[in-house]
Design a protein around this motif. Structure first.
Motif, PDB file in Angstrom:
ATOM      1  N   THR A   1       2.710  26.381  21.678  1.00 31.63           N
ATOM      2  CA  THR A   1       3.115  26.054  20.317  1.00 31.63           C
ATOM      3  C   THR A   1       2.449  24.727  19.932  1.00 31.63           C
ATOM      4  OG1 THR A   1       5.093  24.944  21.149  1.00 31.63           O
ATOM      5  CG2 THR A   1       5.332  27.251  20.469  1.00 31.63           C
ATOM      6  N   VAL A   2       2.505  24.382  18.674  1.00 33.16           N
ATOM      7  CA  VAL A   2       1.843  23.185  18.149  1.00 33.16           C
ATOM      8  C   VAL A   2       2.890  22.140  17.804  1.00 33.16           C
ATOM      9  CG1 VAL A   2       0.346  22.297  16.310  1.00 33.16           C
ATOM     10  CG2 VAL A   2       0.004  24.596  17.187  1.00 33.16           C
TER      11      VAL A   2
ATOM     12  N   GLU B   1       0.030  17.243  16.866  1.00 33.50           N
ATOM     13  CA  GLU B   1      -1.175  18.052  17.059  1.00 33.50           C
ATOM     14  C   GLU B   1      -1.645  18.679  15.751  1.00 33.50           C
ATOM     15  OE1 GLU B   1      -0.612  19.592  21.664  1.00 33.50           O
ATOM     16  OE2 GLU B   1       0.457  20.637  20.049  1.00 33.50           O
ATOM     17  N   PHE B   2      -0.701  19.206  14.982  1.00 29.77           N
ATOM     18  CA  PHE B   2      -1.102  19.845  13.730  1.00 29.77           C
ATOM     19  C   PHE B   2      -1.703  18.826  12.769  1.00 29.77           C
ATOM     20  CE2 PHE B   2      -0.711  21.407   9.457  1.00 29.77           C
ATOM     21  CZ  PHE B   2      -1.381  22.613   9.579  1.00 29.77           C
TER      22      PHE B   2
ATOM     23  N   THR C   1       8.018  20.481  17.984  1.00 30.12           N
ATOM     24  CA  THR C   1       7.212  21.635  17.604  1.00 30.12           C
ATOM     25  C   THR C   1       7.298  21.810  16.092  1.00 30.12           C
ATOM     26  OG1 THR C   1       7.679  22.686  19.720  1.00 30.12           O
ATOM     27  CG2 THR C   1       6.912  24.112  17.948  1.00 30.12           C
TER      28      THR C   1
ATOM     29  N   ILE D   1      -0.505  27.931  18.477  1.00 33.43           N
ATOM     30  CA  ILE D   1      -1.816  27.323  18.305  1.00 33.43           C
ATOM     31  C   ILE D   1      -2.756  28.317  17.633  1.00 33.43           C
ATOM     32  CG2 ILE D   1      -3.872  26.556  19.574  1.00 33.43           C
ATOM     33  CD1 ILE D   1      -2.050  24.966  21.386  1.00 33.43           C
TER      34      ILE D   1
ATOM     35  N   GLY E   1      -2.110  28.432  14.024  1.00 36.18           N
ATOM     36  CA  GLY E   1      -2.609  27.185  13.460  1.00 36.18           C
ATOM     37  C   GLY E   1      -4.115  27.216  13.267  1.00 36.18           C
TER      38      GLY E   1
END
Length: 176
Positions: A34-35, A39-40, A95, A158, A161
């Motif tokens: 997961t992001v 990170e996003f 997340t 991810i 994304g």
């Protein structure tokens, strides 16, 4: 590499070639993870070539200017694409949910609420109704193929994304 056989191996490699995405320090990409919010923001700010302005980090008590994600969060905040929580935090290691993701993308693309959104898990009085509705305009994936649910509390993978970052870069470049 952990990309072998990934459904979006080509897209990931293309974005990595142009240094729009990077993997982890150990050389992996972890496409099934997961992001996080950090990170996003880093992926989106890098993909859009947004300049960092660390002066906006003062609004987030949990984001240090020395952190690896400071540039991404500050760039996204400076553009007004993200905001934190009412307690003054950003929660970079949390997340990102699909609702938060929709809000960030809708802000980045300056999308208005779509009229066709009628998801049974998105009440009109929620903070995320407008951005989730707006995302229907660009045909983002719905929750597991269920056309009646947006999956707003689901984690963003991810891979999902990557799909949207690719679309975001294309749309951003066309609008500039």
């Amino acid at each position: 590499s952990d990309l072998e056989g990934s459904e979006f191996e080509r897209e990931i490699r293309t974005l990595a070639t142009y240094q729009l995405l990077g993997g982890y320090e150990d050389g992996t990409f972890r496409p099934d993870n997961t992001v996080t919010r950090a990170e996003f923001c880093t992926m989106a700010a890098t993909a859009l070539a947004l300049p960092a302005d660390h002066s906006v980090l003062d609004q987030f008590s949990d984001v240090s200017a020395q952190s690896w994600y400071a540039d991404g969060i500050s760039a996204m905040a400076d553009m007004g694409f993200i905001s934190g929580y009412g307690d003054g935090t950003f929660r970079p290691d949390s997340t990102v949910t699909r609702a938060e993701f929709a809000a960030m993308i809708a802000a980045a693309l300056d999308l208005n609420a779509g009229t066709a959104a009628s998801f049974r898990d998105v009440a009109k009085d929620t903070w995320y109704f407008a951005p989730v509705s707006a995302m229907t305009v660009i045909n983002t994936q719905r929750c597991g193929g269920d056309t009646e649910k947006a999956g707003v509390i689901s984690s963003l993978s991810i891979l999902m994304g990557i799909i949207v970052i690719t679309s975001l870069v294309i749309r951003w470049n066309l609008s500039q």
